[in-house]
Design an enzyme around this catalytic site. Structure first.
Site, PDB file in Angstrom:
ATOM      1  N   LYS A  37     -26.796   3.351 -35.613  1.00  0.00           N
ATOM      2  CA  LYS A  37     -25.509   3.194 -36.316  1.00  0.00           C
ATOM      3  C   LYS A  37     -24.944   4.560 -36.671  1.00  0.00           C
ATOM      4  O   LYS A  37     -25.682   5.415 -37.154  1.00  0.00           O
ATOM      5  CB  LYS A  37     -25.771   2.408 -37.613  1.00  0.00           C
ATOM      6  CG  LYS A  37     -24.576   2.258 -38.496  1.00  0.00           C
ATOM      7  CD  LYS A  37     -24.986   1.576 -39.768  1.00  0.00           C
ATOM      8  CE  LYS A  37     -23.825   1.452 -40.704  1.00  0.00           C
ATOM      9  NZ  LYS A  37     -24.240   0.988 -42.020  1.00  0.00           N
ATOM     10  N   LYS A  56     -29.661   5.787 -38.490  1.00  0.00           N
ATOM     11  CA  LYS A  56     -28.348   5.647 -39.158  1.00  0.00           C
ATOM     12  C   LYS A  56     -27.885   7.048 -39.535  1.00  0.00           C
ATOM     13  O   LYS A  56     -28.502   7.733 -40.336  1.00  0.00           O
ATOM     14  CB  LYS A  56     -28.480   4.778 -40.392  1.00  0.00           C
ATOM     15  CG  LYS A  56     -27.215   4.730 -41.225  1.00  0.00           C
ATOM     16  CD  LYS A  56     -27.354   3.749 -42.364  1.00  0.00           C
ATOM     17  CE  LYS A  56     -26.169   3.817 -43.289  1.00  0.00           C
ATOM     18  NZ  LYS A  56     -26.284   2.834 -44.390  1.00  0.00           N
TER      19      LYS A  56
HETATM   20  N1  LIG Z   1     -25.055   0.788 -47.223  1.00  0.00           N
HETATM   21  C1  LIG Z   1     -23.755   0.154 -47.123  1.00  0.00           C
HETATM   22  C2  LIG Z   1     -22.654   0.993 -46.501  1.00  0.00           C
HETATM   23  C3  LIG Z   1     -23.035   1.582 -45.129  1.00  0.00           C
HETATM   24  C4  LIG Z   1     -22.431   2.949 -45.009  1.00  0.00           C
HETATM   25  C5  LIG Z   1     -23.110   3.872 -45.967  1.00  0.00           C
HETATM   26  O1  LIG Z   1     -24.319   3.701 -46.210  1.00  0.00           O
HETATM   27  O2  LIG Z   1     -22.424   4.750 -46.452  1.00  0.00           O
HETATM   28  C6  LIG Z   1     -22.583   0.732 -43.962  1.00  0.00           C
HETATM   29  C7  LIG Z   1     -23.121  -0.681 -44.077  1.00  0.00           C
HETATM   30  N2  LIG Z   1     -24.557  -0.665 -43.963  1.00  0.00           N
HETATM   31  C8  LIG Z   1     -21.099   0.763 -43.720  1.00  0.00           C
HETATM   32  C9  LIG Z   1     -20.767  -0.079 -42.493  1.00  0.00           C
HETATM   33  C10 LIG Z   1     -19.336   0.066 -42.014  1.00  0.00           C
HETATM   34  O3  LIG Z   1     -18.702   1.101 -42.248  1.00  0.00           O
HETATM   35  O4  LIG Z   1     -18.865  -0.871 -41.385  1.00  0.00           O
HETATM   36 ZN   LIG Z   2     -26.170   2.298 -48.765  1.00  0.00          ZN
END
Ligand SMILES: NCC[C@H](CC(=O)O)[C@@H](CN)CCC(=O)O
Ligand SMILES: [Zn+2]
Length: 330
Positions: free
Chosen positions: A252, A199
């Site tokens: 991601k 991620k």
């Molecule tokens: N942890 C939740 C928000 C996370 C982005 C982040 O961590 O900043 C994602 C969801 N897991 C965002 C997903 C999205 O933008 O659609």
């Molecule tokens: Zn988060």
């Protein structure tokens, strides 16, 4: 004379084209629908910046999800959104009695016994800092406390009735902690972990973070989201999570990371691999079609085919409701 190539004959006929494309076939089961659940049970609140991204109160879920299940939806990914309940440093309202995600899991479990309910496990939507972990007084992340908290939330989501735990918080060691906590609480052989392994720090999470009213200024998570330029760190994160017991992996966001998707599938061909098409990517495709650059269905299905060809078995996308219709007629 040079040998004349004869490639055209292999894809002249539609059946031949299909035979050449089995690696990237799209079925409804490939798609997971992320749902943002509001902590006010009876609201249905579109996001100002992206009206297609709606926050549903838990009492509105059955009416929204029911028709999608009838069209072939098989799995959802649940996120809680706090607008009423308070946020604090440890994200207490991630899994409190009235927490939106807890309510949603219970409601969906009883209304749709056969769908796969995936619970996102992170605390950034519930913390007063907006970080995905518990912060020390000096602003650093307390990894041990964060990992313990994520494991606690996972067990509570499991008790509420989810089928899969998906830790999106990128804390080192969270997969091992969650796996052992699930095992200690009798869920070891029932609930797998779909880890958000690779991620990346991305500028495409914007609409989601606005929808969850993130408290983090400039939403800067570079301390623990992977640096976009490093495939090496991504490979090590994938391996870290497998070593810690992850049952499924994820990359991601999607667009700019299909090389990592391919690497992940090559490194771990036997592990189901998900890709998350995030809110900003969803918005881009929507806006492009609104501007008349392409038909939405043609453009989105082409992108989904590319993600499958790159190695994704599972595609998490806000387009899931659209895809159910498109795959019914294509
Ligand atoms: N942890 C939740 C928000 C996370 C982005 C982040 O961590 O900043 C994602 C969801 N897991 C965002 C997903 C999205 O933008 O659609
Ligand atoms: Zn988060």
């Amino acid at each position: 004379m040079a040998k004349r190539s004869t490639l055209f004959c292999s894809y002249r006929h539609q059946v031949l084209r299909n035979w050449q494309s089995t690696e990237a076939v799209l079925t409804k089961e490939n798609f997971v629908y992320p749902i943002l659940v509001h902590d006010k049970p009876d609201v249905e609140e579109p996001l100002e910046a992206l009206p297609a991204l709606t926050r549903y109160g838990c009492n509105r879920l059955e009416a929204h999800v029911g028709p999608l299940v009838d069209k072939g939806l098989t799995s959802v990914l649940i996120f809680g959104v706090l607008q009423n309940l308070s946020k604090d440093v440890r994200g207490s309202n991630a899994d409190s009695e009235n927490a939106p995600a807890m309510q949603a899991i219970r409601k969906l479990r009883s209304a749709f016994p056969n769908i796969l309910i995936i619970a996102d496990v992170c605390i950034c939507s519930y913390t007063s800092t907006g970080h995905c972990g518990i912060c020390c007084d000096n602003g650093d992340i307390d990894i041990d406390a964060s990992v313990k908290r994520l494991a606690e939330i996972s067990v509570n989501f499991a008790k509420a009735g989810c089928d899969v735990i998906a830790p999106s918080s990128m804390m080192d060691g969270r997969v091992a902690a969650i796996k052992s906590a699930l095992k200690e609480n009798g869920f070891g052989n029932k609930i797998p972990v779909l880890s958000y392994s690779a991620k990346f720090r991305s500028f495409f999470y914007g609409p989601f973070l606005e929808a969850t009213k993130s408290c983090l200024p400039k939403q800067d998570k570079k301390m623990y989201h992977l640096p976009p330029a490093s495939s090496g760190i991504a490979h090590r994160a994938l391996k870290r999570d497998i070593d810690e017991g992850a049952d499924m992996l994820m990359v991601k966001p999607s667009f700019a990371y299909t090389d990592i998707l391919r690497d992940a599938k090559t490194m771990f061909p036997d592990i189901p691999l998900a890709v998350y098409q995030v809110s900003g990517e969803y918005a881009m495709l929507l806006k492009g079609a609104e501007e008349g650059l392409y038909n939405l269905d043609d453009g989105v299905l082409e992108v989904m085919t590319g993600l499958r060809r790159a190695g994704a078995d599972i595609i998490i996308t806000y387009f899931a409701p659209y895809v159910l219709d498109w795959l019914s007629v294509k």
